[in-house]
Design an enzyme around this catalytic site. Structure first.
Site, mmCIF file in Angstrom:
data_model
loop_
_atom_site.group_PDB
_atom_site.id
_atom_site.type_symbol
_atom_site.label_atom_id
_atom_site.label_comp_id
_atom_site.label_asym_id
_atom_site.label_seq_id
_atom_site.Cartn_x
_atom_site.Cartn_y
_atom_site.Cartn_z
ATOM 1 N N GLY A 223 76.077 23.939 51.329
ATOM 2 C CA GLY A 223 75.071 23.065 50.728
ATOM 3 C C GLY A 223 75.538 21.624 50.654
ATOM 4 O O GLY A 223 75.258 20.897 49.699
ATOM 5 N N ASP B 250 79.924 27.511 57.108
ATOM 6 C CA ASP B 250 80.406 26.136 57.120
ATOM 7 C C ASP B 250 79.603 25.306 56.128
ATOM 8 O O ASP B 250 79.142 25.820 55.105
ATOM 9 C CB ASP B 250 80.334 25.582 58.542
ATOM 10 C CG ASP B 250 78.947 25.748 59.177
ATOM 11 O OD1 ASP B 250 77.944 25.813 58.435
ATOM 12 O OD2 ASP B 250 78.853 25.803 60.422
ATOM 13 N N SER B 251 79.413 24.023 56.423
ATOM 14 C CA SER B 251 78.750 23.128 55.477
ATOM 15 C C SER B 251 77.303 23.519 55.201
ATOM 16 O O SER B 251 76.777 23.219 54.127
ATOM 17 C CB SER B 251 78.798 21.692 55.993
ATOM 18 O OG SER B 251 78.257 21.596 57.294
ATOM 19 N N HIS B 252 76.630 24.166 56.156
ATOM 20 C CA HIS B 252 75.254 24.614 55.910
ATOM 21 C C HIS B 252 75.233 25.671 54.811
ATOM 22 O O HIS B 252 74.308 25.713 53.996
ATOM 23 C CB HIS B 252 74.645 25.180 57.190
ATOM 24 C CG HIS B 252 74.386 24.135 58.234
ATOM 25 N ND1 HIS B 252 73.497 24.339 59.271
ATOM 26 C CD2 HIS B 252 74.881 22.879 58.410
ATOM 27 C CE1 HIS B 252 73.462 23.256 60.035
ATOM 28 N NE2 HIS B 252 74.299 22.363 59.534
ATOM 29 N N HIS C 195 72.450 16.954 57.370
ATOM 30 C CA HIS C 195 72.638 18.342 56.948
ATOM 31 C C HIS C 195 71.329 18.909 56.405
ATOM 32 O O HIS C 195 70.396 18.171 56.087
ATOM 33 C CB HIS C 195 73.751 18.433 55.903
ATOM 34 C CG HIS C 195 75.113 18.517 56.513
ATOM 35 N ND1 HIS C 195 75.751 17.420 57.041
ATOM 36 C CD2 HIS C 195 75.942 19.577 56.715
ATOM 37 C CE1 HIS C 195 76.922 17.796 57.534
ATOM 38 N NE2 HIS C 195 77.066 19.095 57.350
#
Length: 348
Positions: A147, A142-144, A326
């Site tokens: 980046g 996912d977004s992790h 994040h």
């Protein structure tokens, strides 16, 4: 910095057909679609193209569309492209000997795509076989993994800042791959989970549903079953979005317990399906704070059928100081450290 793009590109001379005559065969990391006239369309995060050659000049041709691309030679970034339209850049200041030219996709395109149109070397240069590495790693997440806003020094970001400050090249995937001398592919989409997306958005479209796409925002074309990509290691980081907010009325799960049960069942099935297609691969499963126990159970379930198939990797203690809480660059390095320790125990 991207703000230097206009000044940088103004200093680059457009090459002529006489100056760049030999096309390089690229090493491609990531999913692409071949264009009828040559070149490739691509949309997943972290896609890259590399060419090897001897000589003092090389031309790079690409169209970023709405994305940002970094152009590097011999490991040093020369410019970043962030304006739509075909750019043809000639780098004529290279020393003698062997060189590697590379284009990296930095930003995330949940819709749309960019285009790579080729590398060519000038007169007196020679094309060499493309770079090749002994290992291959696939990253699913996912977004992790993307980046998301990782270049940011603040948590509060506009949508434009999130896009512009996303940089997949700074994430744990490329960091780990460099350490293990591996080529890599990244199949990641911000906000997506195993069965549920961030806040319950886009129902029925979690990451496993999108996984077969060659371009993330397009249902077709799909990955060819005969695709020769054979990763030694598959790293999956999914779960944060599944449990991002409480289950709301009208969603597919009666309560949190039902959501967790569906997550575990579907995740194990996704891994089994991947393992059938990639029987040579081992799996590392990122276990975050809100779903670590679930990941442990998923690993136990698939290992009961195929011993040693999946290894949970606990990730905790991040500062989450980039956009919208994040992972920061420091967090990404820490994740790479923990994944590296696990990878070295499962890879030959």
């Amino acid at each position: 910095m991207r703000s230097l793009f206009l000044a940088a590109v103004a200093a680059l001379a457009l090459s002529s057909p006489a100056a760049a005559q030999t096309a390089l065969t690229p090493n491609i990391g990531g999913r692409t679609v071949a264009l009828p006239g040559g070149g490739y369309e691509f949309g997943w995060p972290g896609v890259y193209f590399e060419g090897r050659f001897t000589g003092r000049s090389v031309e790079v041709a690409a169209d970023p569309q709405l994305e940002h691309l970094a152009v590097s030679i011999d490991g040093k970034v020369r410019t970043e492209l962030d304006l739509p339209g075909v750019a043809r850049m000639s780098f004529d200041d290279l020393g003698p000997g062997e060189h590697v030219v590379r284009v990296d996709k930095l930003t995330e395109s949940q819709s749309g795509s960019a285009r790579f149109l080729g590398f060519t070397v000038g007169r007196g240069g020679q094309a060499l076989p493309p770079p090749a590495r002994p290992r291959k790693i696939e990253f699913i997440g996912d977004s992790h993994t993307v980046g998301y806003g990782v270049r940011s020094a603040k948590r509060s970001c506009t949508q434009a800042e999130i896009h512009d400050l996303t940089d997949t090249s700074l994430t744990f995937g490329p960091i780990l791959s460099r350490r293990l001398d591996a080529d890599y592919r990244i199949v990641a989409f911000s906000g997506r989970g195993v069965v549920r997306n961030y806040g319950g958005s886009s129902p029925g479209q979690p990451l496993p549903v999108l996984y077969s796409r060659l371009i993330p925002g397009q249902a077709a074309p799909a990955v060819d079953p005969a695709d020769p990509w054979r990763p030694d290691l598959i790293v999956i980081g999914l779960g944060t979005n599944d449990f991002s907010t409480p289950v709301a009325p009208g969603e597919a799960w009666a309560d949190e317990a039902a959501l967790h049960a569906d997550y575990r069942k579907t995740y194990a099935g996704f891994i089994r399906d991947l393992a059938r297609r990639q029987p040579q691969a081992k799996f590392l499963l990122i276990a975050g704070d809100s779903f670590a126990a679930d990941v442990e159970q998923v690993a136990q379930a698939v290992d009961a059928e195929t011993p040693g198939l999946a290894t949970p990797v606990r990730i905790t203690g991040m500062d989450l100081s980039a956009c919208d809480w994040h992972p920061s660059i420091a967090d990404q390095t820490m994740m790479a450290d923990r994944l590296e320790a696990a990878a070295r125990t499962v890879l030959p």
